[in-house]
Write a protein that holds these residues in place. Structure first.
Motif, short mmCIF file in Angstrom:
data_model
loop_
_atom_site.label_atom_id
_atom_site.label_comp_id
_atom_site.label_asym_id
_atom_site.label_seq_id
_atom_site.Cartn_x
_atom_site.Cartn_y
_atom_site.Cartn_z
N GLN A 87 26.32 -71.97 -27.95
CA GLN A 87 27.30 -70.90 -28.13
C GLN A 87 28.69 -71.48 -28.42
O GLN A 87 29.40 -71.00 -29.30
N ARG A 90 28.85 -73.03 -32.05
CA ARG A 90 29.05 -72.03 -33.12
C ARG A 90 30.51 -71.59 -33.19
O ARG A 90 31.07 -71.47 -34.27
N LYS A 91 31.09 -71.37 -32.04
CA LYS A 91 32.49 -70.97 -31.98
C LYS A 91 33.39 -72.07 -32.56
O LYS A 91 34.29 -71.80 -33.36
N ASN A 120 19.44 -71.38 -22.34
CA ASN A 120 19.81 -70.76 -23.62
C ASN A 120 19.75 -71.74 -24.79
O ASN A 120 20.56 -71.67 -25.70
#
Length: 168
Positions: A87, A90-91, A120
């Motif tokens: 996550q 990607r940011k 995740n």
């Protein structure tokens, strides 16, 4: 020898299950850890990018990828790996235009991940150390690949015991 730049999220720096530290330990000066800052990118990294010496390791099946996926071109002296959770990665990518412009290098025929210490994880995703092991193997740096692989296996064993409450 190809040099690795670990563009690392600030939260990743202190995580006990960060495998980027293993890469730095094995590769020494051939690996550089750069803490990512959205508004102030690393000047040395930007200079190398402007000189056309840097590629970005990027998932082959990511929807953002274009036709510029390739094996490691000989013209690249550095490969950037985003060292963060999926996550966060990607940011970081989406907030860093200089990364989007880089030639993308995708791991071809990468093995399935053996790294169980993160939640995740994306299907087919590898941890930082696994990516570097694959890159080292592909670029015929077999000794370093073996050293990093052995260190990762030891790390997984010791960290798994911490997470399950087993003590050695």
């Amino acid at each position: 020898m190809l040099k690795i730049i670990l563009l690392t999220h600030s939260r990743e720096m202190g995580r006990a299950n960060n495998t980027g530290q293993l890469v730095k330990h094995v590769l020494g000066d051939s690996a550089r850890v750069v803490e990512w800052h959205r508004k102030q990118p690393d000047a040395e990294l930007l200079t190398a990018i402007e000189a056309g010496l840097v590629g970005l390791v990027f998932p082959k099946d990511d929807e953002n990828i274009s036709e510029n996926v390739c094996e490691i071109p000989k013209s690249l002296l550095y490969l950037v790996l985003i060292d963060a959770t999926w996550q966060e990665a990607r940011k970081m990518y989406n907030q860093s235009p200089y990364l989007k412009a880089l030639p993308k290098v995708s791991l071809v025929d990468a093995p399935k991940s053996i790294y169980p210490l993160r939640r995740n994880q994306i299907e087919g995703g590898l941890c930082t150390a696994e990516c570097v092991i694959h890159l080292l193997t592909e670029s015929e740096n077999v000794i370093e690949a073996q050293q990093l692989s052995q260190l990762l296996m030891t790390f997984i064993g010791s960290e798994a015991n911490v997470f399950t409450g087993n003590k050695r």
